[in-house]
Scaffold this motif. Structure first.
Motif, PDB file in Angstrom:
ATOM      1  N   ALA A  43       0.832  -1.209   0.000  1.00 53.70           N
ATOM      2  CA  ALA A  43       0.000   0.000   0.000  1.00 53.70           C
ATOM      3  C   ALA A  43       0.864   1.256   0.000  1.00 53.70           C
ATOM      4  N   ARG A  44       1.969   1.199   0.744  1.00 53.16           N
ATOM      5  CA  ARG A  44       2.877   2.354   0.798  1.00 53.16           C
ATOM      6  C   ARG A  44       3.660   2.531  -0.496  1.00 53.16           C
ATOM      7  N   SER A  45       4.176   1.434  -1.038  1.00 53.72           N
ATOM      8  CA  SER A  45       5.072   1.536  -2.198  1.00 53.72           C
ATOM      9  C   SER A  45       4.342   1.583  -3.530  1.00 53.72           C
ATOM     10  N   ASP A  46       3.137   1.012  -3.573  1.00 56.78           N
ATOM     11  CA  ASP A  46       2.368   0.889  -4.814  1.00 56.78           C
ATOM     12  C   ASP A  46       3.125   0.040  -5.842  1.00 56.78           C
ATOM     13  N   GLU A  47       3.889  -0.943  -5.352  1.00 58.59           N
ATOM     14  CA  GLU A  47       4.682  -1.825  -6.202  1.00 58.59           C
ATOM     15  C   GLU A  47       4.201  -3.260  -6.053  1.00 58.59           C
ATOM     16  N   VAL A  48       3.999  -3.937  -7.174  1.00 59.88           N
ATOM     17  CA  VAL A  48       3.529  -5.326  -7.146  1.00 59.88           C
ATOM     18  C   VAL A  48       4.544  -6.253  -6.493  1.00 59.88           C
ATOM     19  N   THR A  49       5.784  -5.877  -6.482  1.00 61.30           N
ATOM     20  CA  THR A  49       6.823  -6.710  -5.864  1.00 61.30           C
ATOM     21  C   THR A  49       6.685  -6.761  -4.339  1.00 61.30           C
ATOM     22  N   ASP A  50       5.862  -5.887  -3.768  1.00 62.54           N
ATOM     23  CA  ASP A  50       5.658  -5.874  -2.322  1.00 62.54           C
ATOM     24  C   ASP A  50       4.382  -6.601  -1.901  1.00 62.54           C
ATOM     25  N   THR A  51       3.817  -7.365  -2.825  1.00 66.53           N
ATOM     26  CA  THR A  51       2.611  -8.131  -2.546  1.00 66.53           C
ATOM     27  C   THR A  51       2.684  -9.454  -3.300  1.00 66.53           C
ATOM     28  N   VAL A  52       1.587 -10.175  -3.349  1.00 64.62           N
ATOM     29  CA  VAL A  52       1.500 -11.398  -4.140  1.00 64.62           C
ATOM     30  C   VAL A  52       0.800 -11.055  -5.442  1.00 64.62           C
ATOM     31  N   HIS A  53       1.423 -11.352  -6.545  1.00 64.19           N
ATOM     32  CA  HIS A  53       0.844 -11.117  -7.867  1.00 64.19           C
ATOM     33  C   HIS A  53      -0.236 -12.170  -8.095  1.00 64.19           C
ATOM     34  N   TYR A  54      -1.484 -11.778  -7.961  1.00 56.78           N
ATOM     35  CA  TYR A  54      -2.573 -12.768  -8.003  1.00 56.78           C
ATOM     36  C   TYR A  54      -2.747 -13.394  -9.375  1.00 56.78           C
ATOM     37  N   GLY A  55      -2.343 -12.725 -10.428  1.00 58.18           N
ATOM     38  CA  GLY A  55      -2.402 -13.328 -11.754  1.00 58.18           C
ATOM     39  C   GLY A  55      -1.420 -14.478 -11.884  1.00 58.18           C
ATOM     40  N   GLU A  56      -0.220 -14.277 -11.382  1.00 53.13           N
ATOM     41  CA  GLU A  56       0.787 -15.345 -11.406  1.00 53.13           C
ATOM     42  C   GLU A  56       0.393 -16.484 -10.472  1.00 53.13           C
ATOM     43  N   LEU A  57      -0.185 -16.148  -9.321  1.00 50.70           N
ATOM     44  CA  LEU A  57      -0.666 -17.178  -8.404  1.00 50.70           C
ATOM     45  C   LEU A  57      -1.744 -18.025  -9.082  1.00 50.70           C
ATOM     46  N   ALA A  58      -2.661 -17.377  -9.781  1.00 51.87           N
ATOM     47  CA  ALA A  58      -3.730 -18.103 -10.484  1.00 51.87           C
ATOM     48  C   ALA A  58      -3.148 -19.089 -11.487  1.00 51.87           C
ATOM     49  N   GLU A  59      -2.114 -18.697 -12.199  1.00 51.00           N
ATOM     50  CA  GLU A  59      -1.473 -19.602 -13.169  1.00 51.00           C
ATOM     51  C   GLU A  59      -0.911 -20.838 -12.472  1.00 51.00           C
ATOM     52  N   ARG A  60      -0.266 -20.640 -11.330  1.00 52.12           N
ATOM     53  CA  ARG A  60       0.316 -21.775 -10.605  1.00 52.12           C
ATOM     54  C   ARG A  60      -0.774 -22.691 -10.031  1.00 52.12           C
ATOM     55  N   LEU A  61      -1.869 -22.112  -9.568  1.00 45.35           N
ATOM     56  CA  LEU A  61      -2.972 -22.922  -9.045  1.00 45.35           C
ATOM     57  C   LEU A  61      -3.631 -23.728 -10.162  1.00 45.35           C
ATOM     58  N   VAL A  62      -3.831 -23.108 -11.317  1.00 47.52           N
ATOM     59  CA  VAL A  62      -4.417 -23.822 -12.456  1.00 47.52           C
ATOM     60  C   VAL A  62      -3.507 -24.955 -12.901  1.00 47.52           C
ATOM     61  N   ALA A  63      -2.199 -24.756 -12.833  1.00 48.68           N
ATOM     62  CA  ALA A  63      -1.266 -25.827 -13.196  1.00 48.68           C
ATOM     63  C   ALA A  63      -1.463 -27.044 -12.300  1.00 48.68           C
ATOM     64  N   VAL A  64      -1.763 -26.835 -11.032  1.00 44.20           N
ATOM     65  CA  VAL A  64      -2.044 -27.956 -10.129  1.00 44.20           C
ATOM     66  C   VAL A  64      -3.383 -28.589 -10.483  1.00 44.20           C
ATOM     67  N   LEU A  65      -4.396 -27.763 -10.727  1.00 47.20           N
ATOM     68  CA  LEU A  65      -5.727 -28.283 -11.061  1.00 47.20           C
ATOM     69  C   LEU A  65      -5.709 -29.129 -12.329  1.00 47.20           C
TER      70      LEU A  65
END
Length: 119
Positions: A43-65
Motif C-alpha cells: 500500500a505504501r510503495s504501490d509496487e507489485v513486488t511488495d505483494t503477491v501477484h494474483y495473476g501469477e498465483l492463479a497460473e500456478r494454481l491452475v497448473a495444479v488443477l
C-alpha cells in the motif's frame, strides 16, 4: 493479521477423482484461495513486488488443477495450499476446492473441502 488477498471462483478442468470415468472424462473444479499477509508495504510503495501477484498465483494454481490427477479433493487442496504458502510474504492460506460435478446420485449444488495452513 487481518490483511487478505482473495481469489474466488478460479475454474479449471481436471482429472481428479476415485473413479476411472472421472480420470477419463475430467470435470470442472473451482478454487477459492485466501492469502493472509501484511499488505501495508504494498500500500505504501504501490509496487507489485511488495505483494503477491494474483495473476501469477492463479497460473500456478491452475497448473495444479490441470496437472497430475489425485483421488481426493483433500489431496488437491493440500497441493494448492503448498503453492499459496510458497509465496514468501504469505503467513497463512485457506483454500476451498469445489467439485460441483461430483458423482453423487442425488441432486446437490456443490461438494467442497476447505483447508487452512499457517507458516
Amino acid at each position: 493479521m487481518t490483511d487478505r488477498i482473495q481469489l474466488t471462483g478460479l475454474r479449471a478442468r481436471g482429472r481428479h477423482g476415485v473413479y476411472d470415468f472421472e480420470r477419463a472424462q475430467g470435470q470442472e473444479f473451482v478454487v477459492d484461495a485466501v492469502l493472509e499477509l501484511d499488505l501495508a508495504p504494498a500500500a505504501r510503495s504501490d509496487e507489485v513486488t511488495d505483494t503477491v501477484h494474483y495473476g501469477e498465483l492463479a497460473e500456478r494454481l491452475v497448473a495444479v488443477l490441470t496437472g497430475e490427477p489425485v483421488n481426493l479433493i483433500e489431496t488437491l487442496a493440500d497441493r494448492l495450499l503448498a503453492v499459496c504458502l510458497a509465496e514468501p510474504l504469505v503467513n497463512a492460506a485457506t483454500v476451498t476446492v469445489h467439485k460441483p460435478e461430483a458423482p453423487i446420485p442425488h441432486t446437490f449444488r456443490d461438494v467442497a473441502v476447505t483447508m487452512r495452513r499457517t507458516r
